[in-house]
Design a protein around this motif. Structure first.
Motif, PDB file in Angstrom:
ATOM      1  N   ILE A   1       3.635   2.475   7.961  1.00 54.14           N
ATOM      2  CA  ILE A   1       2.593   2.901   7.021  1.00 54.14           C
ATOM      3  C   ILE A   1       3.010   2.559   5.590  1.00 54.14           C
ATOM      4  O   ILE A   1       2.218   2.005   4.814  1.00 54.14           O
ATOM      5  CB  ILE A   1       2.319   4.411   7.167  1.00 54.14           C
ATOM      6  CG1 ILE A   1       1.591   4.688   8.491  1.00 54.14           C
ATOM      7  CG2 ILE A   1       1.486   4.930   5.992  1.00 54.14           C
ATOM      8  CD1 ILE A   1       1.421   6.164   8.809  1.00 54.14           C
ATOM      9  N   LYS A   2       4.246   2.863   5.230  1.00 55.65           N
ATOM     10  CA  LYS A   2       4.737   2.550   3.877  1.00 55.65           C
ATOM     11  C   LYS A   2       4.706   1.044   3.621  1.00 55.65           C
ATOM     12  O   LYS A   2       4.343   0.594   2.526  1.00 55.65           O
ATOM     13  CB  LYS A   2       6.159   3.075   3.699  1.00 55.65           C
ATOM     14  CG  LYS A   2       6.261   4.592   3.623  1.00 55.65           C
ATOM     15  CD  LYS A   2       7.706   5.019   3.428  1.00 55.65           C
ATOM     16  CE  LYS A   2       7.824   6.530   3.294  1.00 55.65           C
ATOM     17  NZ  LYS A   2       9.247   6.954   3.126  1.00 55.65           N
ATOM     18  N   THR A   3       5.073   0.275   4.635  1.00 54.16           N
ATOM     19  CA  THR A   3       5.095  -1.181   4.482  1.00 54.16           C
ATOM     20  C   THR A   3       3.693  -1.735   4.289  1.00 54.16           C
ATOM     21  O   THR A   3       3.471  -2.613   3.433  1.00 54.16           O
ATOM     22  CB  THR A   3       5.757  -1.830   5.710  1.00 54.16           C
ATOM     23  OG1 THR A   3       7.086  -1.309   5.862  1.00 54.16           O
ATOM     24  CG2 THR A   3       5.834  -3.346   5.558  1.00 54.16           C
ATOM     25  N   ILE A   4       2.729  -1.220   5.041  1.00 54.38           N
ATOM     26  CA  ILE A   4       1.341  -1.685   4.906  1.00 54.38           C
ATOM     27  C   ILE A   4       0.775  -1.301   3.541  1.00 54.38           C
ATOM     28  O   ILE A   4       0.048  -2.089   2.914  1.00 54.38           O
ATOM     29  CB  ILE A   4       0.466  -1.119   6.043  1.00 54.38           C
ATOM     30  CG1 ILE A   4       0.819  -1.797   7.372  1.00 54.38           C
ATOM     31  CG2 ILE A   4      -1.014  -1.309   5.741  1.00 54.38           C
ATOM     32  CD1 ILE A   4       0.515  -3.288   7.432  1.00 54.38           C
ATOM     33  N   ILE A   5       1.111  -0.113   3.055  1.00 56.67           N
ATOM     34  CA  ILE A   5       0.656   0.287   1.716  1.00 56.67           C
ATOM     35  C   ILE A   5       1.212  -0.673   0.670  1.00 56.67           C
ATOM     36  O   ILE A   5       0.501  -1.108  -0.237  1.00 56.67           O
ATOM     37  CB  ILE A   5       1.064   1.744   1.417  1.00 56.67           C
ATOM     38  CG1 ILE A   5       0.259   2.710   2.306  1.00 56.67           C
ATOM     39  CG2 ILE A   5       0.833   2.077  -0.053  1.00 56.67           C
ATOM     40  CD1 ILE A   5       0.701   4.159   2.193  1.00 56.67           C
ATOM     41  N   ASN A   6       2.485  -1.016   0.791  1.00 56.95           N
ATOM     42  CA  ASN A   6       3.098  -1.986  -0.129  1.00 56.95           C
ATOM     43  C   ASN A   6       2.422  -3.346  -0.030  1.00 56.95           C
ATOM     44  O   ASN A   6       2.141  -3.985  -1.051  1.00 56.95           O
ATOM     45  CB  ASN A   6       4.591  -2.125   0.172  1.00 56.95           C
ATOM     46  CG  ASN A   6       5.447  -1.103  -0.537  1.00 56.95           C
ATOM     47  OD1 ASN A   6       5.766  -1.252  -1.707  1.00 56.95           O
ATOM     48  ND2 ASN A   6       5.821  -0.044   0.170  1.00 56.95           N
ATOM     49  N   LEU A   7       2.164  -3.790   1.189  1.00 59.12           N
ATOM     50  CA  LEU A   7       1.529  -5.092   1.396  1.00 59.12           C
ATOM     51  C   LEU A   7       0.114  -5.098   0.837  1.00 59.12           C
ATOM     52  O   LEU A   7      -0.297  -6.047   0.145  1.00 59.12           O
ATOM     53  CB  LEU A   7       1.510  -5.424   2.889  1.00 59.12           C
ATOM     54  CG  LEU A   7       0.911  -6.786   3.278  1.00 59.12           C
ATOM     55  CD1 LEU A   7       1.721  -7.922   2.671  1.00 59.12           C
ATOM     56  CD2 LEU A   7       0.859  -6.923   4.800  1.00 59.12           C
TER      57      LEU A   7
ATOM     58  N   ASN B   1      -6.618 -12.006   0.147  1.00 58.53           N
ATOM     59  CA  ASN B   1      -7.407 -11.409   1.219  1.00 58.53           C
ATOM     60  C   ASN B   1      -6.473 -10.680   2.178  1.00 58.53           C
ATOM     61  O   ASN B   1      -5.697 -11.316   2.906  1.00 58.53           O
ATOM     62  CB  ASN B   1      -8.195 -12.493   1.959  1.00 58.53           C
ATOM     63  CG  ASN B   1      -9.223 -11.892   2.917  1.00 58.53           C
ATOM     64  OD1 ASN B   1      -8.984 -10.868   3.553  1.00 58.53           O
ATOM     65  ND2 ASN B   1     -10.368 -12.545   3.022  1.00 58.53           N
ATOM     66  N   ILE B   2      -6.534  -9.347   2.174  1.00 56.19           N
ATOM     67  CA  ILE B   2      -5.629  -8.541   2.996  1.00 56.19           C
ATOM     68  C   ILE B   2      -5.776  -8.889   4.475  1.00 56.19           C
ATOM     69  O   ILE B   2      -4.782  -8.966   5.208  1.00 56.19           O
ATOM     70  CB  ILE B   2      -5.889  -7.042   2.772  1.00 56.19           C
ATOM     71  CG1 ILE B   2      -5.551  -6.663   1.326  1.00 56.19           C
ATOM     72  CG2 ILE B   2      -5.076  -6.191   3.737  1.00 56.19           C
ATOM     73  CD1 ILE B   2      -5.910  -5.236   0.954  1.00 56.19           C
ATOM     74  N   ARG B   3      -6.997  -9.152   4.931  1.00 56.42           N
ATOM     75  CA  ARG B   3      -7.223  -9.426   6.346  1.00 56.42           C
ATOM     76  C   ARG B   3      -6.498 -10.681   6.815  1.00 56.42           C
ATOM     77  O   ARG B   3      -6.147 -10.795   7.987  1.00 56.42           O
ATOM     78  CB  ARG B   3      -8.721  -9.570   6.624  1.00 56.42           C
ATOM     79  CG  ARG B   3      -9.500  -8.256   6.520  1.00 56.42           C
ATOM     80  CD  ARG B   3     -10.977  -8.483   6.738  1.00 56.42           C
ATOM     81  NE  ARG B   3     -11.545  -9.373   5.713  1.00 56.42           N
ATOM     82  CZ  ARG B   3     -12.804  -9.798   5.730  1.00 56.42           C
ATOM     83  NH1 ARG B   3     -13.625  -9.429   6.698  1.00 56.42           N
ATOM     84  NH2 ARG B   3     -13.239 -10.588   4.764  1.00 56.42           N
TER      85      ARG B   3
ATOM     86  N   CYS C   1      -5.154   2.490   4.990  1.00 58.60           N
ATOM     87  CA  CYS C   1      -4.222   2.671   3.872  1.00 58.60           C
ATOM     88  C   CYS C   1      -4.726   2.046   2.572  1.00 58.60           C
ATOM     89  O   CYS C   1      -3.955   1.937   1.601  1.00 58.60           O
ATOM     90  CB  CYS C   1      -2.865   2.063   4.227  1.00 58.60           C
ATOM     91  SG  CYS C   1      -2.003   2.897   5.574  1.00 58.60           S
ATOM     92  N   TYR C   2      -5.986   1.661   2.516  1.00 56.49           N
ATOM     93  CA  TYR C   2      -6.468   0.929   1.342  1.00 56.49           C
ATOM     94  C   TYR C   2      -6.428   1.773   0.070  1.00 56.49           C
ATOM     95  O   TYR C   2      -5.948   1.318  -0.974  1.00 56.49           O
ATOM     96  CB  TYR C   2      -7.888   0.421   1.570  1.00 56.49           C
ATOM     97  CG  TYR C   2      -8.372  -0.461   0.441  1.00 56.49           C
ATOM     98  CD1 TYR C   2      -8.062  -1.814   0.413  1.00 56.49           C
ATOM     99  CD2 TYR C   2      -9.109   0.069  -0.618  1.00 56.49           C
ATOM    100  CE1 TYR C   2      -8.473  -2.622  -0.642  1.00 56.49           C
ATOM    101  CE2 TYR C   2      -9.531  -0.728  -1.672  1.00 56.49           C
ATOM    102  CZ  TYR C   2      -9.209  -2.068  -1.672  1.00 56.49           C
ATOM    103  OH  TYR C   2      -9.616  -2.861  -2.729  1.00 56.49           O
ATOM    104  N   LEU C   3      -6.915   3.005   0.136  1.00 59.52           N
ATOM    105  CA  LEU C   3      -6.976   3.848  -1.059  1.00 59.52           C
ATOM    106  C   LEU C   3      -5.594   4.179  -1.614  1.00 59.52           C
ATOM    107  O   LEU C   3      -5.364   4.054  -2.824  1.00 59.52           O
ATOM    108  CB  LEU C   3      -7.784   5.112  -0.787  1.00 59.52           C
ATOM    109  CG  LEU C   3      -9.303   4.907  -0.660  1.00 59.52           C
ATOM    110  CD1 LEU C   3      -9.997   6.225  -0.358  1.00 59.52           C
ATOM    111  CD2 LEU C   3      -9.862   4.285  -1.929  1.00 59.52           C
ATOM    112  N   PRO C   4      -4.633   4.624  -0.764  1.00 65.45           N
ATOM    113  CA  PRO C   4      -3.287   4.859  -1.327  1.00 65.45           C
ATOM    114  C   PRO C   4      -2.651   3.576  -1.866  1.00 65.45           C
ATOM    115  O   PRO C   4      -1.884   3.617  -2.824  1.00 65.45           O
ATOM    116  CB  PRO C   4      -2.487   5.425  -0.144  1.00 65.45           C
ATOM    117  CG  PRO C   4      -3.297   5.171   1.065  1.00 65.45           C
ATOM    118  CD  PRO C   4      -4.717   5.095   0.636  1.00 65.45           C
TER     119      PRO C   4
END
Length: 300
Positions: A257-263, A273-275, A287-290
């Motif tokens: 989760i932390k890694t995806i928020i950073n990414l 483009n995140i996707r 995790c988009y908002l955080p």
């Protein structure tokens, strides 16, 4: 104790315009009780008087000092150059000691003893505490398993930095399996995540490595460095996400989760483009908002 040759251990120091800071490290190497080691300094395109310093130091040194030169390409390329030298000259073990760090007089004795113990053991290296104001030592050996991957230290035991003694053959294999871009910064974490398939590190308790993290270093400007090196930053975060799969469920979920928020935050900042980047589209949506909040706070 078996008689270990001087070619057994190398201390590697990649350096860029650090001729002032490196003097403390040099002084600590001169004080080593056991001088059966080589000091390999890789000059990453410096413009100061490093060459003159090392030449003068090498004239009366009781250990071998090797200077390798390259144009400015970053620490990981410098590290790879040192590993190629180790491999060519059959130096079997090494540790990276940065130019603004220093060692206690017993350091090489401790490492050579560890090497003797690991000669017939199933480890690719050993990890020791790295003492600094920024490092959370955690419960270094109290609750740790006797062998770890490097990613275990941060995400399972909350230890941010460690001193890493490692076999040359493993390093050569790792560097041969890393894709380098033309960017100057690449995290060493990518290398250690790659080496997870090769084996684990023995946990040692001896405290002999001290880090200071001076101004101007990568550690104190890491997020600005990320922005200047987007390809390797994304490679780092993807490598971390995959490596976290080796951890127990609780640590794996929190870490990912932390890694995806950073990414996400990194992609938002650079309008990527995140996707097209994320390894987990559903988690990136959640995790988009955080990530948006983190982006505004971190990448001002």
């Amino acid at each position: 104790m078996s008689d270990l040759k001087s070619e057994t251990l190398a201390i590697i120091t990649p350096v860029y315009n650090r001729s002032v800071e490196i003097k403390k490290l040099y002084s600590s190497l001169n004080k080593q009780v056991n001088k059966k080691f080589e000091w390999i300094v890789v000059d990453d395109g410096s413009s100061d008087n490093l060459d003159d310093l090392l030449t003068s130091w090498g004239e009366n040194s009781k250990y071998k000092i090797i200077l390798l030169r390259q144009k400015n390409q970053g620490k990981m390329v410098a590290y790879r150059s040192a590993v190629n030298y180790l491999y060519k000259h059959n130096i079997k073990w090494s540790i990276v000691v940065d130019s603004d760090d220093w060692l206690l007089p017993e350091a090489t004795s401790e490492m050579l003893e560890t090497i003797r113990q690991l000669e017939n053991a199933n480890y690719i290296g050993a990890v020791y505490p790295k003492v600094s104001k920024l490092t959370n030592m955690g419960d270094w050996t109290q609750k740790m398993q006797p062998s770890v991957n490097i990613i275990d230290l941060k995400y399972r035991y909350h230890i941010n930095e460690s001193a890493i003694l490692i076999q040359t053959l493993q390093l050569k294999w790792g560097f041969d399996h890393i894709i380098f871009s033309n960017e100057k910064f690449m995290s060493e974490e990518i290398l250690y995540n790659c080496l997870m398939t090769q084996g684990k590190f023995k946990v040692c308790k001896e405290k002999f490595y001290f880090a200071e993290y001076k101004k101007g270093g990568i550690t104190n400007s890491i997020f600005k460095t990320w922005l200047r090196n987007p390809k390797n930053t994304i490679a780092l975060l993807l490598s971390r996400y995959n490596a976290l799969g080796s951890l127990p469920y609780k640590f794996r979920v929190i870490g990912r989760i932390k890694t995806i928020i950073n990414l996400n935050a990194f992609c938002i900042k650079l309008n990527l483009n995140i996707r097209n980047v994320t390894p987990n589209k559903m988690l990136s949506i959640m995790c988009y908002l955080p990530a948006l909040f983190l982006m505004k706070r971190r990448f001002k």
